[in-house]
Design an enzyme around this catalytic site. Structure first.
Site, PDB file in Angstrom:
ATOM      1  N   ARG A 137      23.892   9.366 -32.360  1.00 46.34           N
ATOM      2  CA  ARG A 137      22.627   9.278 -33.097  1.00 46.34           C
ATOM      3  C   ARG A 137      22.132  10.633 -33.598  1.00 46.34           C
ATOM      4  O   ARG A 137      21.224  10.686 -34.424  1.00 46.34           O
ATOM      5  CB  ARG A 137      21.567   8.626 -32.213  1.00 46.34           C
TER       6      ARG A 137
ATOM      7  N   LYS B  39      26.427  17.151 -28.717  1.00 42.73           N
ATOM      8  CA  LYS B  39      24.986  17.048 -28.476  1.00 42.73           C
ATOM      9  C   LYS B  39      24.485  18.130 -27.537  1.00 42.73           C
ATOM     10  O   LYS B  39      23.438  18.739 -27.773  1.00 42.73           O
ATOM     11  CB  LYS B  39      24.661  15.669 -27.920  1.00 42.73           C
TER      12      LYS B  39
ATOM     13  N   GLN C  98      36.510  13.918 -19.342  1.00 46.26           N
ATOM     14  CA  GLN C  98      36.357  12.471 -19.453  1.00 46.26           C
ATOM     15  C   GLN C  98      36.948  12.064 -20.793  1.00 46.26           C
ATOM     16  O   GLN C  98      36.297  12.151 -21.834  1.00 46.26           O
ATOM     17  CB  GLN C  98      34.885  12.057 -19.361  1.00 46.26           C
TER      18      GLN C  98
ATOM     19  N   THR D 275      28.365   6.488 -17.265  1.00 48.77           N
ATOM     20  CA  THR D 275      28.007   7.610 -16.393  1.00 48.77           C
ATOM     21  C   THR D 275      28.798   7.591 -15.090  1.00 48.77           C
ATOM     22  O   THR D 275      29.188   8.637 -14.569  1.00 48.77           O
ATOM     23  CB  THR D 275      26.506   7.584 -16.087  1.00 48.77           C
TER      24      THR D 275
ATOM     25  N   GLU E 182      19.165  -1.048 -15.920  1.00 46.19           N
ATOM     26  CA  GLU E 182      19.089  -0.530 -17.279  1.00 46.19           C
ATOM     27  C   GLU E 182      18.264  -1.477 -18.150  1.00 46.19           C
ATOM     28  O   GLU E 182      18.259  -2.698 -17.930  1.00 46.19           O
ATOM     29  CB  GLU E 182      20.494  -0.367 -17.877  1.00 46.19           C
TER      30      GLU E 182
ATOM     31  N   ASN F   6      14.166   5.752 -14.193  1.00 49.32           N
ATOM     32  CA  ASN F   6      15.249   6.630 -13.766  1.00 49.32           C
ATOM     33  C   ASN F   6      15.423   7.781 -14.750  1.00 49.32           C
ATOM     34  O   ASN F   6      15.467   7.576 -15.960  1.00 49.32           O
ATOM     35  CB  ASN F   6      16.547   5.810 -13.686  1.00 49.32           C
TER      36      ASN F   6
ATOM     37  N   ASN G 160      18.564  12.250 -27.598  1.00 53.70           N
ATOM     38  CA  ASN G 160      19.475  11.315 -28.259  1.00 53.70           C
ATOM     39  C   ASN G 160      19.425  11.453 -29.774  1.00 53.70           C
ATOM     40  O   ASN G 160      20.370  11.087 -30.463  1.00 53.70           O
ATOM     41  CB  ASN G 160      19.141   9.874 -27.865  1.00 53.70           C
TER      42      ASN G 160
ATOM     43  N   LYS H  56      15.546  43.518 -36.731  1.00 54.06           N
ATOM     44  CA  LYS H  56      16.785  43.054 -36.108  1.00 54.06           C
ATOM     45  C   LYS H  56      17.524  44.233 -35.487  1.00 54.06           C
ATOM     46  O   LYS H  56      17.780  45.231 -36.143  1.00 54.06           O
ATOM     47  CB  LYS H  56      17.661  42.380 -37.170  1.00 54.06           C
TER      48      LYS H  56
ATOM     49  N   ALA I 217       6.896  57.067 -52.483  1.00 48.92           N
ATOM     50  CA  ALA I 217       6.982  55.656 -52.843  1.00 48.92           C
ATOM     51  C   ALA I 217       8.142  55.420 -53.801  1.00 48.92           C
ATOM     52  O   ALA I 217       8.346  56.181 -54.753  1.00 48.92           O
ATOM     53  CB  ALA I 217       5.679  55.200 -53.476  1.00 48.92           C
TER      54      ALA I 217
END
Length: 418
Positions: free
Chosen positions: A16, A23, A73, A79, A155, A170, A228, A318, A390
């Site tokens: 999403r 993410k 994974q 989960t 859920e 949760n 999300n 900077k 200047a």
């Protein structure tokens, strides 16, 4: 903190978000989401941090480096499945395991300390971090019996109407006893609407097996917020900014209008400094005492303001050090510069630090005065007490001697100060 490991779930694709970036690498307050979570567990003394990565593992590893462990994974099956991947890394560890979401950066050190304190004091097999929300939509509900004992987590997509009315939810963060976690993970099934292995199922199994489980309610519901969508990211940024502003103001900094002021996470600001509205201060900036910054100022990484320095309207700094009592009040760019004490930078001054290939330094010594619309082509040095007229252009490697007055294009000495 002894005898505890953290597993951080960072394998989600974030569909999403509609982003090519994983993410957990999207930033709030100048840091990736997952880095905030790692920082918190490190700050409470957790030495072993295991990050569960997914399809974009190379990007996450490149950003986080070697300070954490990684497990993969390969397939996104929920989960519970994500935590299963860490079993080999955890091994026969007998202690406690935090399971935290890499996209929920607002959890605090105080809350995690209190969570594990309750977990150990009450000899719990699992302690769930929860929160009470007036609008619990989207969250799993904490289901307790009439005695207040935690039974399970449901859920929202699987919840009955009466369960959806429950306001305790949760967070997705837990503390488990490791010997209670991994055996039960092996017994999880995908008998839910998402066809996933829910980590929440372990809570129900533990309760059914008479193992003690409970929830710990976060005092600030914002702590459980996760990302999300891009809208979520903006809301968490706003919440984080409030924390940062409160911290600096509590330490003696005046922020005139917090709502229009952006301050990154690791900025240091001294006592009695004033931050005017519409100012952006990025990571890696240090501001001394009794400085004034803004309005409409932009301080980037490497900017250092010493005591009584002033940076004003539409000035960008900077990777530069601004000395004590030095001022750049209007419409200037100061990059890769070393500016001494009591220097005045006139409106429209530019340090031209980039030649197309490399960045070069400008040095402006104590007491120098830089006239309006001066361009200094680095590398260059303006001597102590020197003045540029200047519109002058100081060309590279053509240093201005101390106490000289220069003007023109290119700048030439027109006289020496007495």
């Amino acid at each position: 903190m002894e005898n505890v490991i953290a597993i951080i779930l960072a394998a989600g694709q974030g569909v999403r978000m509609k982003s090519r970036l994983p993410k957990v690498l999207h930033t709030v307050c100048g840091m990736p989401l997952v880095s905030h979570v790692i920082r918190v567990v490190r700050n409470i003394g957790v030495e072993r941090v295991i990050v569960v990565v997914g399809r974009d593992s190379a990007m996450v590893k490149n950003k986080l480096g070697d300070g954490v462990e990684y497990v993969l994974q390969g397939e996104q099956l929920g989960t519970g499945h994500a935590v299963m991947q860490a079993e080999g890394a955890v091994g026969g560890f007998p202690g406690d395991v935090f399971v935290l979401c890499g996209d929920a950066p607002l959890v605090t050190e105080e809350t995690l300390r209190a969570l594990i304190e309750k977990h150990r004091r009450d000899a719990l097999s699992c302690t769930v971090l929860s929160a009470v929300l007036k609008d619990p939509t989207g969250y799993g509900r904490i289901i307790k019996n009439p005695k207040g004992t935690l039974q399970k987590i449901v859920e929202e997509k699987d919840a009955a109407a009466y369960e959806k009315a429950i306001e305790e939810v949760n967070s997705g963060a837990y503390c488990f006893k490791a010997p209670a976690l991994f055996p039960n993970l092996k017994m999880l099934e995908r008998n839910n609407n998402q066809k996933e292995y829910y980590l929440t199922g372990v809570v129900e199994m533990l309760h059914a097996g008479k193992a003690p489980v409970d929830s710990f309610v976060a005092s600030d519901p914002d702590e459980i917020l996760g990302v999300n969508t891009r809208m979520d990211l903006a809301l968490i940024e706003k919440s984080f900014q409030k924390r940062i502003h409160r911290r600096h103001m509590a330490n003696g900094v005046t922020i005139v209008d917090p709502q229009s002021t952006y301050i990154a996470f690791d900025v240091a600001i001294g006592v009695d400094t004033i931050i005017e509205p519409f100012t952006v201060i990025e990571n890696g900036v240090t501001i001394g005492e009794e400085c004034v910054v803004g309005p409409y100022a932009h301080l980037r990484a490497g900017a250092v303001l010493e005591r009584h320095a002033e940076i004003g309207n539409f000035v960008e700094v900077k990777k530069s050090r601004i000395g004590p009592h030095s001022k750049a009040k209007h419409l200037s760019y100061i990059g890769d510069a070393l500016i001494g004490e009591k220097v005045n930078i006139g409106a429209g001054t530019i340090t031209a630090n980039y030649d197309g290939k490399n960045k070069h330094q400008t040095v402006i010594e104590d007491g120098a005065s830089i006239g309006s619309n001066t361009t200094i082509v680095a590398p260059a040095k303006i001597g102590k007490g020197a003045v540029t007229g200047a519109g002058s252009v100081v060309t590279k490697n053509q240093d201005v001697p101390p106490n000289a007055i220069v003007a023109g294009v290119p700048a030439r000495i027109i006289k020496k100060k007495d």
